[in-house]
Design an enzyme around this catalytic site. Sequence first.
Site, PDB file in Angstrom:
ATOM      1  N   SER A  41      29.376  -0.725  40.123  1.00 50.95           N
ATOM      2  CA  SER A  41      30.675  -2.132  40.696  1.00 50.95           C
ATOM      3  C   SER A  41      29.601  -3.269  40.251  1.00 50.95           C
ATOM      4  CB  SER A  41      31.231  -1.491  42.168  1.00 50.95           C
ATOM      5  OG  SER A  41      31.473  -1.890  42.847  1.00 50.95           O
ATOM      6  N   ASP A 157      35.119   3.576  40.546  1.00 51.06           N
ATOM      7  CA  ASP A 157      34.101   3.031  41.621  1.00 51.06           C
ATOM      8  C   ASP A 157      32.556   3.889  41.403  1.00 51.06           C
ATOM      9  OD1 ASP A 157      32.072   1.258  43.064  1.00 51.06           O
ATOM     10  OD2 ASP A 157      33.443  -0.150  43.893  1.00 51.06           O
TER      11      ASP A 157
END
Length: 263
Positions: A41, A157
């Site tokens: 991320s 993510d």
Amino acid sequence: MKKKKLGLALGAGGSRGIAHIGFLQALEEAEIVPDMIAGSSMGAVVGGCYAAGVSPSVLKQHAMQLNLGKIAAINLSLSEHSGIMQLKRARKMLASVIGEVTFEELKIPFACLATDLVTGTSVVLSHGNVLDAVLASGSIPGVFTSARVGEYEHLSDGGILERVPTKQVKAMGADVVVAVDVLGALLQKEMPNTPLGTVLRYIDILDGYNTARTRESRDYIDLWLEPALGDMDQYKVKDLDFAYEKGYELGKDSVGDILALLG
């Protein structure tokens, strides 16, 4: 004597991830250069830019100008697999920093994590276009549209399943694994009053549980570090200077330990 290879695992954390830039600045001042980086991320965004040769000082300049309008726009073509926002603006901004670079062209070996929403598994991205990979790694499900990268059609993510990619940087050949977790322990909060807030809270709880297990079960992690970011909200683009400074302090305080591990 063979030189030990240093691997950095830079964890997810939204705006708190700006601490990674400060941490890297402190290491650079101590002339400590990682041999490989894995990111998830926001850790993927920072790690990918640094691996491309962008200095922490330049990264800081760009980071301090961030706002939601510069990185995302409302998705006007909602579909079954889409999110509320698109990251086309973030891609354009990152392209101005590192260009359309491939993993093979990076100055430091780098890999990042994404989550395959179809199979429910972690995917290590280490080939092809770096921008596509890091944006996939940071696409919060439901908030940002899922990404298509190579053979994968719906990546999201990486922090959903693996907030701090220690296993991945070890697999890259690191002798010394230093993990930087900008989120730390799960913070107590009032119950969210929106559907999106509830979903994000659910992700945080799952993420915190998985990360605690990772830290406790992986004995090859040589140093686990957490900047003192207090109750800073990772989902709000504010207090970025604070995050940078705390990351820098953490880096300065950790230089001695890292040098000792490297022998």
